[in-house]
Scaffold this motif. Structure first.
Motif, PDB file in Angstrom:
ATOM      1  N   LEU A 228       0.802  -1.290   0.228  1.00  0.00           N
ATOM      2  CA  LEU A 228       0.082  -0.586  -0.337  1.00  0.00           C
ATOM      3  C   LEU A 228       0.656   1.216  -0.099  1.00  0.00           C
ATOM      4  O   LEU A 228       0.467   2.631  -0.347  1.00  0.00           O
ATOM      5  CB  LEU A 228      -0.960  -0.057   1.033  1.00  0.00           C
ATOM      6  N   ALA A 229       2.432   1.293   0.953  1.00  0.00           N
ATOM      7  CA  ALA A 229       2.991   2.231   0.960  1.00  0.00           C
ATOM      8  C   ALA A 229       3.223   2.858  -0.572  1.00  0.00           C
ATOM      9  O   ALA A 229       3.698   3.930  -1.494  1.00  0.00           O
ATOM     10  CB  ALA A 229       3.903   1.857   1.744  1.00  0.00           C
ATOM     11  N   ALA A 230       3.297   2.125  -1.161  1.00  0.00           N
ATOM     12  CA  ALA A 230       4.074   2.224  -2.902  1.00  0.00           C
ATOM     13  C   ALA A 230       2.806   1.968  -4.403  1.00  0.00           C
ATOM     14  O   ALA A 230       2.978   2.291  -5.603  1.00  0.00           O
ATOM     15  CB  ALA A 230       4.996   0.572  -2.995  1.00  0.00           C
ATOM     16  N   ASP A 231       1.799   1.375  -3.814  1.00  0.00           N
ATOM     17  CA  ASP A 231       0.691   2.032  -4.665  1.00  0.00           C
ATOM     18  C   ASP A 231      -0.681   2.742  -3.215  1.00  0.00           C
ATOM     19  O   ASP A 231      -1.595   2.452  -2.989  1.00  0.00           O
ATOM     20  CB  ASP A 231      -0.450   0.675  -4.474  1.00  0.00           C
ATOM     21  N   ARG A 232      -0.553   4.136  -4.066  1.00  0.00           N
ATOM     22  CA  ARG A 232      -1.390   5.374  -3.038  1.00  0.00           C
ATOM     23  C   ARG A 232      -2.953   5.215  -4.284  1.00  0.00           C
ATOM     24  O   ARG A 232      -3.650   5.811  -3.948  1.00  0.00           O
ATOM     25  CB  ARG A 232      -0.656   6.433  -3.607  1.00  0.00           C
ATOM     26  N   GLU A 233      -2.449   5.265  -5.169  1.00  0.00           N
ATOM     27  CA  GLU A 233      -4.290   4.886  -6.582  1.00  0.00           C
ATOM     28  C   GLU A 233      -4.976   3.363  -5.253  1.00  0.00           C
ATOM     29  O   GLU A 233      -6.298   3.953  -5.519  1.00  0.00           O
ATOM     30  CB  GLU A 233      -3.783   4.716  -7.838  1.00  0.00           C
ATOM     31  N   ARG A 234      -4.166   2.905  -5.559  1.00  0.00           N
ATOM     32  CA  ARG A 234      -4.954   1.372  -4.549  1.00  0.00           C
ATOM     33  C   ARG A 234      -5.356   2.184  -3.031  1.00  0.00           C
ATOM     34  O   ARG A 234      -6.569   1.454  -2.869  1.00  0.00           O
ATOM     35  CB  ARG A 234      -4.572   0.322  -4.363  1.00  0.00           C
ATOM     36  N   LEU A 235      -4.721   2.991  -2.272  1.00  0.00           N
ATOM     37  CA  LEU A 235      -5.384   3.101  -1.100  1.00  0.00           C
ATOM     38  C   LEU A 235      -6.640   3.949  -1.159  1.00  0.00           C
ATOM     39  O   LEU A 235      -7.571   3.523  -0.882  1.00  0.00           O
ATOM     40  CB  LEU A 235      -3.745   3.985  -0.437  1.00  0.00           C
ATOM     41  N   ALA A 236      -6.256   4.818  -2.468  1.00  0.00           N
ATOM     42  CA  ALA A 236      -7.184   6.359  -2.248  1.00  0.00           C
ATOM     43  C   ALA A 236      -8.520   5.244  -2.980  1.00  0.00           C
ATOM     44  O   ALA A 236      -9.808   5.673  -2.809  1.00  0.00           O
ATOM     45  CB  ALA A 236      -6.852   6.971  -3.799  1.00  0.00           C
ATOM     46  N   ALA A 237      -8.294   4.132  -3.868  1.00  0.00           N
ATOM     47  CA  ALA A 237      -9.627   3.172  -4.415  1.00  0.00           C
ATOM     48  C   ALA A 237     -10.380   2.616  -3.506  1.00  0.00           C
ATOM     49  O   ALA A 237     -11.299   3.035  -3.060  1.00  0.00           O
ATOM     50  CB  ALA A 237      -9.348   2.369  -5.311  1.00  0.00           C
ATOM     51  N   MET A 238      -9.605   2.288  -2.455  1.00  0.00           N
ATOM     52  CA  MET A 238     -10.248   1.469  -1.351  1.00  0.00           C
ATOM     53  C   MET A 238     -11.054   2.572  -0.413  1.00  0.00           C
ATOM     54  O   MET A 238     -11.986   2.527  -0.046  1.00  0.00           O
ATOM     55  CB  MET A 238      -9.058   0.444   0.151  1.00  0.00           C
ATOM     56  N   ARG A 239     -11.181   3.934  -0.296  1.00  0.00           N
ATOM     57  CA  ARG A 239     -10.986   4.734   0.203  1.00  0.00           C
ATOM     58  C   ARG A 239     -12.324   5.063  -0.081  1.00  0.00           C
ATOM     59  O   ARG A 239     -13.003   5.615   0.640  1.00  0.00           O
ATOM     60  CB  ARG A 239      -9.992   6.188   0.620  1.00  0.00           C
ATOM     61  N   ARG A 240     -12.460   5.260  -1.493  1.00  0.00           N
ATOM     62  CA  ARG A 240     -13.776   5.682  -1.995  1.00  0.00           C
ATOM     63  C   ARG A 240     -14.719   4.698  -2.273  1.00  0.00           C
ATOM     64  O   ARG A 240     -16.088   4.977  -2.311  1.00  0.00           O
ATOM     65  CB  ARG A 240     -13.736   5.786  -3.393  1.00  0.00           C
ATOM     66  N   TRP A 241     -14.528   3.284  -1.903  1.00  0.00           N
ATOM     67  CA  TRP A 241     -15.312   2.025  -1.935  1.00  0.00           C
ATOM     68  C   TRP A 241     -16.200   2.137  -0.414  1.00  0.00           C
ATOM     69  O   TRP A 241     -16.971   2.243  -0.337  1.00  0.00           O
ATOM     70  CB  TRP A 241     -14.707   1.329  -2.013  1.00  0.00           C
ATOM     71  N   ASN A 242     -15.297   2.755   0.408  1.00  0.00           N
ATOM     72  CA  ASN A 242     -15.452   2.955   2.132  1.00  0.00           C
ATOM     73  C   ASN A 242     -17.034   3.297   2.232  1.00  0.00           C
ATOM     74  O   ASN A 242     -17.396   3.834   2.512  1.00  0.00           O
ATOM     75  CB  ASN A 242     -14.710   2.533   2.792  1.00  0.00           C
ATOM     76  N   LEU A 243     -16.370   4.691   1.302  1.00  0.00           N
ATOM     77  CA  LEU A 243     -16.902   5.977   1.430  1.00  0.00           C
ATOM     78  C   LEU A 243     -18.101   6.032   0.694  1.00  0.00           C
ATOM     79  O   LEU A 243     -19.507   6.419   1.326  1.00  0.00           O
ATOM     80  CB  LEU A 243     -16.455   7.194   0.962  1.00  0.00           C
ATOM     81  N   GLU A 244     -18.701   4.809   0.059  1.00  0.00           N
ATOM     82  CA  GLU A 244     -19.811   4.835  -0.750  1.00  0.00           C
ATOM     83  C   GLU A 244     -20.754   3.911  -0.512  1.00  0.00           C
ATOM     84  O   GLU A 244     -21.157   3.980  -1.004  1.00  0.00           O
ATOM     85  CB  GLU A 244     -19.059   4.417  -2.389  1.00  0.00           C
ATOM     86  N   HIS A 245     -19.792   3.095   0.443  1.00  0.00           N
ATOM     87  CA  HIS A 245     -20.708   2.066   0.637  1.00  0.00           C
ATOM     88  C   HIS A 245     -20.424   1.878   2.758  1.00  0.00           C
ATOM     89  O   HIS A 245     -19.456   0.853   3.109  1.00  0.00           O
ATOM     90  CB  HIS A 245     -19.633   0.416   0.722  1.00  0.00           C
ATOM     91  N   PRO A 246     -21.578   2.819   3.159  1.00  0.00           N
ATOM     92  CA  PRO A 246     -21.123   2.343   4.493  1.00  0.00           C
ATOM     93  C   PRO A 246     -22.066   1.038   5.535  1.00  0.00           C
ATOM     94  O   PRO A 246     -22.229   0.414   4.449  1.00  0.00           O
ATOM     95  CB  PRO A 246     -23.233   4.073   5.198  1.00  0.00           C
ATOM     96  N   PRO A 247     -21.594   1.155   6.539  1.00  0.00           N
ATOM     97  CA  PRO A 247     -21.330  -0.695   7.012  1.00  0.00           C
ATOM     98  C   PRO A 247     -22.987  -0.813   7.065  1.00  0.00           C
ATOM     99  O   PRO A 247     -23.847   0.561   7.884  1.00  0.00           O
ATOM    100  CB  PRO A 247     -20.753  -0.669   7.604  1.00  0.00           C
ATOM    101  N   ASP A 248     -23.165  -1.845   7.371  1.00  0.00           N
ATOM    102  CA  ASP A 248     -24.336  -2.101   7.683  1.00  0.00           C
ATOM    103  C   ASP A 248     -24.914  -2.065   9.409  1.00  0.00           C
ATOM    104  O   ASP A 248     -25.853  -2.463   9.787  1.00  0.00           O
ATOM    105  CB  ASP A 248     -24.774  -4.122   7.628  1.00  0.00           C
ATOM    106  N   GLN A 249     -23.702  -1.869  10.248  1.00  0.00           N
ATOM    107  CA  GLN A 249     -23.779  -1.769  11.321  1.00  0.00           C
ATOM    108  C   GLN A 249     -24.875  -0.218  12.339  1.00  0.00           C
ATOM    109  O   GLN A 249     -23.923  -0.081  13.531  1.00  0.00           O
ATOM    110  CB  GLN A 249     -22.804  -2.725  12.577  1.00  0.00           C
ATOM    111  N   ASP A 250     -25.641   0.093  11.676  1.00  0.00           N
ATOM    112  CA  ASP A 250     -25.790   1.513  12.222  1.00  0.00           C
ATOM    113  C   ASP A 250     -26.590   1.142  13.417  1.00  0.00           C
ATOM    114  O   ASP A 250     -27.623   0.527  12.967  1.00  0.00           O
ATOM    115  CB  ASP A 250     -26.434   2.018  10.957  1.00  0.00           C
ATOM    116  N   TRP A 251     -26.696   1.789  14.483  1.00  0.00           N
ATOM    117  CA  TRP A 251     -28.104   1.569  15.618  1.00  0.00           C
ATOM    118  C   TRP A 251     -29.167   1.100  15.255  1.00  0.00           C
ATOM    119  O   TRP A 251     -29.592   0.444  15.778  1.00  0.00           O
ATOM    120  CB  TRP A 251     -27.231   2.694  16.861  1.00  0.00           C
ATOM    121  N   PRO A 252     -29.560   1.599  14.569  1.00  0.00           N
ATOM    122  CA  PRO A 252     -30.863   1.696  14.882  1.00  0.00           C
ATOM    123  C   PRO A 252     -31.668   0.403  13.568  1.00  0.00           C
ATOM    124  O   PRO A 252     -32.289  -0.354  14.389  1.00  0.00           O
ATOM    125  CB  PRO A 252     -31.217   2.713  13.020  1.00  0.00           C
ATOM    126  N   ARG A 253     -30.597  -0.268  12.986  1.00  0.00           N
ATOM    127  CA  ARG A 253     -30.695  -2.046  12.643  1.00  0.00           C
ATOM    128  C   ARG A 253     -30.050  -3.002  13.652  1.00  0.00           C
ATOM    129  O   ARG A 253     -30.381  -3.999  14.194  1.00  0.00           O
ATOM    130  CB  ARG A 253     -30.184  -1.936  11.223  1.00  0.00           C
TER     131      ARG A 253
END
Length: 383
Positions: A336-361
């Motif tokens: 990951l230290a050598a591949d910042r583009e992959r790191l950025a793609a993972m960050r985008r994925w996390n931001l676009e897909h919030p987790p299911d473990q929200d308190w209302p659920r």
């Protein structure tokens, strides 16, 4: 529904079960339920011997006694607990337990003796101690008597299912977080680019052997040897008995890229996650991983161990990396230290897909678990 929430540990102690129990109680109240907490933890001003304190509007029965280090243990509690539950008009008891939870286990015997419907959630990885639980047999007996068993993740539920046998079921009742609170503003903090070294690693843990803080430093040092000197900085947030051991190791090895700020409030924790690049979780015995889930919700890619609960909210290659051992984790971090583009793609994925473990659920799943406990109790009563 009126709920008795029973746990060895509760606020003002700070830890996973303590905070989860409090947050669960708060969200149940928001749904219109009544909750009273029973604990062997003294109050903020030393309240014990059954004194009742009020935390966020909820009564907390402090069935604690004076012990060294304020250990949450009270073998004298069952009689008074029985009296209070008998007159309390409760519909269900919800017991929070770990590998060693004497108050929770005494509470289970009391609730079963009263015929009070009982749900029990396991917050631990039974792992090597599972054969011991199987030998003494009390978990299987409780399930046979109608206790609705659950665990905080599928990996934690697996050995529990083996213990209770095919005649009882074990639900997965995950921990919850306030997703909206952890999600970052519309414009996230810019992260490190290829030119901006080092890669900023962060973790939040209790500094104890089970969480492996020293092993984390060692594997990041291994990653640095792979990626080159100056490739990483590491911030370890939290406190615990192994702080001195970690500090001594850093001094002995001349490591100056690790910081130990201690425990920080939630708002500061969120800000530190926003200023980091990767969250790292080295523990193989992580039954859930609340801190990792919070970090993932801020967008941080998470690198964790296979066989832990982290794999249930981090998909390998999308929102982070799940690896089998320390050597693989060191290699993953170097990559990951050598591949910042992959790191950025993972960050985008996390931001676009919030987790299911929200308190209302999670709160809704908990209420369903209470209904299951009530049904199981009624079925046992008809035998």
């Amino acid at each position: 529904m009126k709920v008795a929430l029973l746990t060895d540990c509760y606020l003002p102690r700070l830890g996973g079960i303590e905070i989860q129990s409090h947050d669960l109680a708060r969200h149940l109240v928001e749904l219109g339920h009544q909750v009273e907490v029973f604990t062997a933890t003294p109050g903020p001003d030393g309240e014990m011997h059954g004194e009742i304190t009020v935390v966020d509007g909820m009564p907390v029965h402090r069935l604690a006694i004076r012990l060294p280090w304020e250990l949450p243990v009270n073998p004298l509690a069952p009689r008074e607990l029985r009296r209070r539950l008998t007159g309390g008009g409760f519909d269900v008891a919800h017991i929070q337990t770990g590998v060693v939870s004497p108050f929770a286990w005494d509470s289970t015997r009391v609730t079963l003796g009263l015929g009070l419907p009982t749900a029990m959630t396991w917050h631990c990885m039974l792992g090597p101690v599972a054969p011991g639980f199987g030998a003494v047999g009390f978990v299987k007996r409780w399930a046979a008597k109608g206790v609705a068993m659950s665990a905080v993740s599928a990996v934690a539920a697996r050995p529990l299912r083996d213990l209770v046998g095919p005649s009882a079921s074990v639900s997965v009742l995950p921990n919850g977080i306030d997703v909206d609170r952890w999600r970052p503003p519309t414009t996230p903090t810019p992260q490190s680019s290829e030119q901006e070294m080092p890669l900023r690693l962060v973790t939040a843990m209790r500094l104890a052997a089970r969480k492996r803080p020293r092993a984390l430093v060692e594997l990041v040092a291994r990653a640095e040897r792979l990626a080159g000197a100056g490739s990483f900085s590491l911030t370890i947030l939290g406190e615990g008995p192994d702080r001195g051991k970690v500090e001594s190791y850093l001094a002995d090895e001349g490591i100056d890229w690790v910081s130990l700020p201690g425990r920080v409030p939630r708002d500061e924790l969120r800000a530190r996650y926003a200023a980091a690049d990767v969250y790292v979780s080295p523990s193989a015995l992580e039954s859930f991983g609340i801190a990792a889930l919070e970090a993932r919700t801020t967008g941080l890619p998470v690198v964790g161990r296979s066989g832990s609960g982290i794999g249930e909210f981090v998909t390998h290659g999308e929102g982070g990396l799940i690896v089998p051992d320390d050597a693989a984790m060191a290699g993953a971090l170097a990559g990951l230290a050598a591949d910042r583009e992959r790191l950025a793609a993972m960050r985008r994925w996390n931001l676009e897909h919030p987790p299911d473990q929200d308190w209302p659920r999670v709160a809704a799943l908990t209420v369903a678990e209470y209904e299951r406990a009530i049904a199981l109790s009624a079925a046992v009563g008809r035998r």
